[in-house]
Design a protein around this motif. Structure first.
Motif, PDB file in Angstrom:
ATOM      1  N   UNK A   1       0.925  -1.105   0.159  1.00 20.42           N
ATOM      2  CA  UNK A   1       0.124   0.195  -0.282  1.00 20.42           C
ATOM      3  C   UNK A   1       0.554   1.154   0.056  1.00 20.42           C
ATOM      4  N   UNK A   2       0.278   2.298  -0.299  1.00 25.69           N
ATOM      5  CA  UNK A   2       0.915   3.696  -0.218  1.00 25.69           C
ATOM      6  C   UNK A   2       0.251   4.591   0.668  1.00 25.69           C
TER       7      UNK A   2
ATOM      8  N   UNK B   1      -7.384   0.552   5.377  1.00 26.64           N
ATOM      9  CA  UNK B   1      -9.096   1.161   4.172  1.00 26.64           C
ATOM     10  C   UNK B   1      -9.746   1.196   5.083  1.00 26.64           C
ATOM     11  N   UNK B   2     -10.032   0.492   6.343  1.00 30.69           N
ATOM     12  CA  UNK B   2     -11.454   0.911   6.880  1.00 30.69           C
ATOM     13  C   UNK B   2     -11.262   1.787   8.481  1.00 30.69           C
TER      14      UNK B   2
ATOM     15  N   UNK C   1       1.569   0.752   9.799  1.00 32.76           N
ATOM     16  CA  UNK C   1       0.622   0.073   8.544  1.00 32.76           C
ATOM     17  C   UNK C   1       1.027  -0.734   7.670  1.00 32.76           C
ATOM     18  N   UNK C   2       3.182  -1.466   8.572  1.00 35.15           N
ATOM     19  CA  UNK C   2       3.224  -2.398   8.873  1.00 35.15           C
ATOM     20  C   UNK C   2       2.816  -3.152   9.494  1.00 35.15           C
ATOM     21  N   UNK C   3       2.309  -2.953  10.588  1.00 36.94           N
ATOM     22  CA  UNK C   3       1.408  -4.249  11.709  1.00 36.94           C
ATOM     23  C   UNK C   3       0.004  -4.073  11.303  1.00 36.94           C
ATOM     24  N   UNK C   4      -0.833  -3.461  10.620  1.00 37.01           N
ATOM     25  CA  UNK C   4      -1.826  -3.707  10.823  1.00 37.01           C
ATOM     26  C   UNK C   4      -1.755  -5.045   9.304  1.00 37.01           C
ATOM     27  N   UNK C   5      -3.596  -5.446   9.487  1.00 39.66           N
ATOM     28  CA  UNK C   5      -4.596  -5.709   7.739  1.00 39.66           C
ATOM     29  C   UNK C   5      -4.442  -4.743   6.648  1.00 39.66           C
ATOM     30  N   UNK C   6      -4.212  -5.565   5.287  1.00 44.93           N
ATOM     31  CA  UNK C   6      -5.387  -4.430   4.150  1.00 44.93           C
ATOM     32  C   UNK C   6      -6.949  -3.521   4.979  1.00 44.93           C
TER      33      UNK C   6
END
Length: 383
Positions: free
Chosen positions: A96-97, A144-145, A135-140
């Motif tokens: 992700x960006x 987004x939500x 961001x690396x410690x979370x799921x996609x």
């Protein structure tokens, strides 16, 4: 007359006195200029003399040592720092960006001057690394939500190091989180499949509900139809029973009326005879009593004075012939009145008194008794 001509004043630029005076004037102006420091209302100034920190200059006009001092100004207002787009890999290995905006404020200009070289660049670099770590410690799906959670975690991570620099992080806003092109395509397919699945579920639920409603409607219809048939059978049975009862009552009434007619004929014959005693048929007296109860009222007293009256409707009266019975009762009452007269006459004869006849003549009781005895003897002889 002696005229003397004026001697023109000539300045010699190369005169050392003039040069020294000019230099002294320039030096004074430069000294005054370097001694005055003006600080804006939203700024604070850090003063150093010979490279040594002395104090913070407040807004307004300040006098500083000339030529050997330097002033570093710090903006005390809220400042905006753009965090460049950062690429990160989520916990579920989705690239992700994301980019963000950090809002900071200088709370201690001395520490911002002494503890960090360039606080804006330091905060920007720290925000970039923190954004990638969060961001690396979370799921996609969470990236987004759950945007608010990302903002809160980045601000919490920035608070501790920036406090040492005299900087306060007021808020952090992640502007956009963009997955890669391949991930976008997969997400679109997933979304499309999910929508199709929901549509199929809703369609199946609609069909099931429709079938249930249809079955329920048929069930209610069958129940109502069965209740209607049952009610129809009950009403038909009641109608047959009522018809049978009415026919039986009609036949009974016709038989009773025939008996009453015969009884009335017998009463007429008895009334025309010379006998003082007559007998009524039991059937006639019982029927007269039964119908007379309905015609005149109940034979049971309720309050000691009045009798409860029972009435028939027109159809029942016509069926059992109550109007004719009323006439019969009237005849019977007249007959009973004749019987009372006969009883009086018999009592008078027994006592030996003379009784007036219907024609107004006096009847001799002895003669009447003798005639009655003779009639009796004659009947005995004939027998």
């Amino acid at each position: 007359m002696d005229h003397t001509a004026p001697i023109p004043l000539q300045l010699d630029i190369g005169d050392p006195i003039l040069i020294v005076a000019a230099l002294a004037l320039v030096l004074v102006v430069a000294t005054v200029w370097s001694m005055i420091e003006i600080v804006d209302a939203y700024d604070r100034g850090a003063l150093t003399v010979f490279g040594e920190y002395r104090k913070l200059l407040e807004p307004g006009l300040n006098v500083v040592p000339p030529f050997v001092s330097r002033v570093y100004t710090f903006d005390m207002r809220t400042q905006t720092i753009d965090v460049p787009s950062q690429e990160a890999i989520t916990r579920d290995n989705s690239p992700v960006t994301a980019d963000a905006v950090v809002y900071i404020r200088v709370m201690d200009a001395k520490r911002a001057f002494l503890e960090v070289e360039d606080y804006q660049r330091a905060v920007s670099n720290l925000a970039q690394t923190t954004l990638r770590a969060v961001l690396g410690d979370m799921e996609l799906d969470d990236t987004l939500s759950r945007r608010e959670m990302i903002n809160e975690r980045i601000r919490a991570e920035l608070d501790e190091p920036t406090d040492e620099w005299g900087i306060r992080v007021e808020s952090v806003e992640v502007r956009e989180v963009t997955p890669s092109r391949d991930v976008k395509g997969a997400m679109e397919k997933q979304t499309s499949a999910e929508r199709r699945r929901r549509a199929m579920i809703l369609e199946a639920q609609g069909e099931r509900r429709s079938a249930v409603e249809r079955a329920e409607g048929e069930k209610q219809s069958n129940i109502i139809r069965a209740q209607g048939e049952k009610q129809s059978e009950i009403l038909e049975s009641q109608g047959d029973a009522i018809s049978t009862v009415l026919r039986a009552r009609s036949a009974e009434s016709m038989g009773e009326r025939a008996v009453i007619d015969k009884g009335m004929d017998a009463l007429e014959e008895i009334g025309q005879s010379e006998s003082t005693t007559f007998v009524l048929p039991q059937e006639l007296t019982s029927m007269v009593g039964r119908y007379g109860k309905h015609l005149s009222g109940s034979d049971v007293e309720t309050d000691g004075t009045d009798l409860e009256s029972l009435e028939f409707d027109e159809e029942t009266r016509e069926l059992i012939g109550l109007d004719d019975i009323a006439e019969i009762i009237g005849e019977i009452e007249e007959t009973e009145m004749d019987v009372e007269a006969m009883e009086q006459e018999a009592q008078a004869i027994k006592e030996g008194e003379d009784m007036p006849s219907e024609t107004g003549d006096v009847v001799d009781v002895a003669e009447t008794r003798q005639e009655g005895q003779e009639d009796t003897d004659a009947r005995g002889e004939s027998d």
